[in-house]
Design an enzyme around this catalytic site. Structure first.
Site, PDB file in Angstrom:
ATOM      1  N   ARG A   1       0.864  -1.198   0.000  1.00  4.49           N
ATOM      2  CA  ARG A   1       0.000   0.000   0.000  1.00  4.49           C
ATOM      3  C   ARG A   1       0.896   1.242   0.000  1.00  4.49           C
ATOM      4  O   ARG A   1       1.156   1.828  -1.044  1.00  4.49           O
ATOM      5  CB  ARG A   1      -0.971  -0.033   1.195  1.00  4.49           C
TER       6      ARG A   1
ATOM      7  N   HIS B   1       1.604   5.148  12.277  1.00  2.00           N
ATOM      8  CA  HIS B   1       2.136   5.157  10.908  1.00  2.00           C
ATOM      9  C   HIS B   1       3.046   6.369  10.814  1.00  2.00           C
ATOM     10  O   HIS B   1       2.586   7.502  10.974  1.00  2.00           O
ATOM     11  CB  HIS B   1       0.960   5.271   9.934  1.00  2.00           C
TER      12      HIS B   1
ATOM     13  N   HIS C   1       6.181   8.624   8.818  1.00  2.00           N
ATOM     14  CA  HIS C   1       7.077   8.904   7.687  1.00  2.00           C
ATOM     15  C   HIS C   1       8.460   9.285   8.200  1.00  2.00           C
ATOM     16  O   HIS C   1       8.642   9.646   9.359  1.00  2.00           O
ATOM     17  CB  HIS C   1       6.453   9.968   6.779  1.00  2.00           C
TER      18      HIS C   1
ATOM     19  N   HIS D   1      38.619  -2.871  17.484  1.00  6.85           N
ATOM     20  CA  HIS D   1      37.314  -3.535  17.319  1.00  6.85           C
ATOM     21  C   HIS D   1      37.513  -5.002  16.955  1.00  6.85           C
ATOM     22  O   HIS D   1      36.886  -5.894  17.520  1.00  6.85           O
ATOM     23  CB  HIS D   1      36.504  -2.843  16.216  1.00  6.85           C
TER      24      HIS D   1
END
Ligand code: HCA
Ligand code: CU
Length: 379
Positions: free
Chosen positions: A14, A195, A197, A291
């Site tokens: 959608r 929802h 953005h 690391h």
């Protein structure tokens, strides 16, 4: 409310179809829906069946697949739209209407009382047809909270299944999302959907805060595709939730994320970003000597996500000037070269000098190690 109890409404079919590069064929939609179902999302949201004749046909096809996920259609808040949505045989209808003063003025021109009446009419109609219904307000964060709470309370009172808060323009901050969802949680007894953005990069954090504040459902799309730069990405939300509690996402088939991301990337003609959550090419790559040493001792030192849980592997990059002798020793061991620590340190120093002169590759490192193991040197 425990964050263990969330549901994902996967909206690639959608909101994702609103991404500029997306134009899915029926076969592609079915492939995406099946993959999402296998992954285990609870709901799949589809484009409005009124968008085009093919959209209607495809909604019927997907609703008829017999998937485990609930199939939801998405329409404007209008009786005619809701009727057509119900005709597809989907499990639910997600209706939405703009409530911000901007959308009221420049889009549909309706006042809040009128919006409430329409919402009540549509929600009761869909319910009377025995279908699940969600009511959402578009641009919720630029709407007057008193306005949207009034509409939400009205539809809650007549038994809407879910109300939705939408950050349509990506303007909300995590704190604002937490605040509005927490207030709404106290006003309605139905489920709450968020929802969001991603225009300002907050979509994952906002979805997470919505869940912390008591939302029950979060919208996502694969790779975050949608209008403009999209919404909360499925993989990013999963990474966020996994980092807090891996048990909370154990219900999903996590190794399928890689196929979901690569399948949709291919279909819409983009690459998976190098720094994408989980599936980006560098997501599990370690470089600096400090690391690398710690990772080799215990990966949890620099990894909050276990690549194995997603069917992926970590990579330690050693052919560069930031390398360290522990990582080089590990490589020598991988190659079965029995070099002592002193020699390894000497080779490491050579690698650093060489890398200062020009870019080097793993082959260069391997070549140096082999030469030293044969009693040679850099020259
Ligand atoms: C749209 C707008 C929407 C709707 C969200 C929702 C938004 O229809 O394109 O139905 O909750 O962002 O507001 O995607
Ligand atoms: Cu949207």
């Amino acid at each position: 409310m425990s964050i263990e109890e969330f549901h994902i409404i996967e909206s690639t079919l959608r909101e994702g179809e609103q991404f500029v590069g997306a134009s899915f064929t029926t076969e592609q939609k079915v492939e995406i829906a099946r993959l999402l179902d296998a992954f285990g999302v609870e709901c799949i949201e589809l484009t409005s069946p009124l968008a085009s004749p093919q959209s209607y046909e495809d909604a019927c096809t997907i609703a008829g697949l017999g998937l485990r996920a609930r199939i939801l259609t998405h329409t404007r808040c209008r009786i005619e739209d809701a009727k057509r949505a119900i005709d597809t045989g989907a499990d639910g209808v997600d209706v939405v209407i703009g409530t911000s003063s901007m959308l009221r003025r420049f889009s549909h021109g309706k006042e809040i009382d009128e919006i409430t009446d329409i919402a009540l009419e549509v929600v009761s109609y869909v319910k009377s047809q025995g279908v699940e219904v969600r009511f959402s307000t578009e641009d919720s964060f630029r709407s007057d909270p008193a306005d949207i709470f009034r509409v939400y309370e009205a539809v809650d009172a007549i038994g809407v299944n879910r109300v939705g808060i939408a950050d349509t323009v990506g303007v909300a901050t995590p704190r604002q999302v937490y605040g509005i969802v927490r207030d709404l949680r106290q006003r309605v007894s139905c489920d709450i959907e968020f929802h969001g953005h991603n225009d300002s990069g907050c979509a994952i954090a906002n979805a997470y805060e919505a869940l912390e504040a008591g939302a029950t459902h979060v919208d996502t799309s694969i790779l975050g595709i949608g209008e403009r730069n999209g919404i909360t990405p499925l993989g990013g939300l999963i990474a966020r939730l996994y980092a807090s509690s891996s048990a909370s996402v154990a219900k999903y088939d996590l190794p399928l994320l890689q196929s979901l991301d690569s399948t949709v990337a291919r279909m819409v003609g983009v690459d998976i970003p190098f720094n994408n959550y989980i599936t980006g090419i560098t997501a599990f790559t370690h470089k600096a000597g400090i690391h690398a040493k710690a990772i080799l001792n215990n990966p949890e030192t620099y990894e909050i996500l276990d690549p194995q849980a997603f069917g992926l592997t970590r990579y330690i990059s050693i052919a560069h000037r930031l390398t360290g002798w522990n990582a080089i020793k590990n490589r020598a061991d991988q190659l079965g070269l029995g070099l002592n620590d002193e020699t390894i340190k000497t080779v490491t120093a050579h690698i650093k000098t060489l890398a200062d002169e020009k870019p080097i590759s793993l082959d260069d490192v391997d070549g140096l190690l082999r030469r030293w193991s044969n009693g040679g040197s850099r020259e």
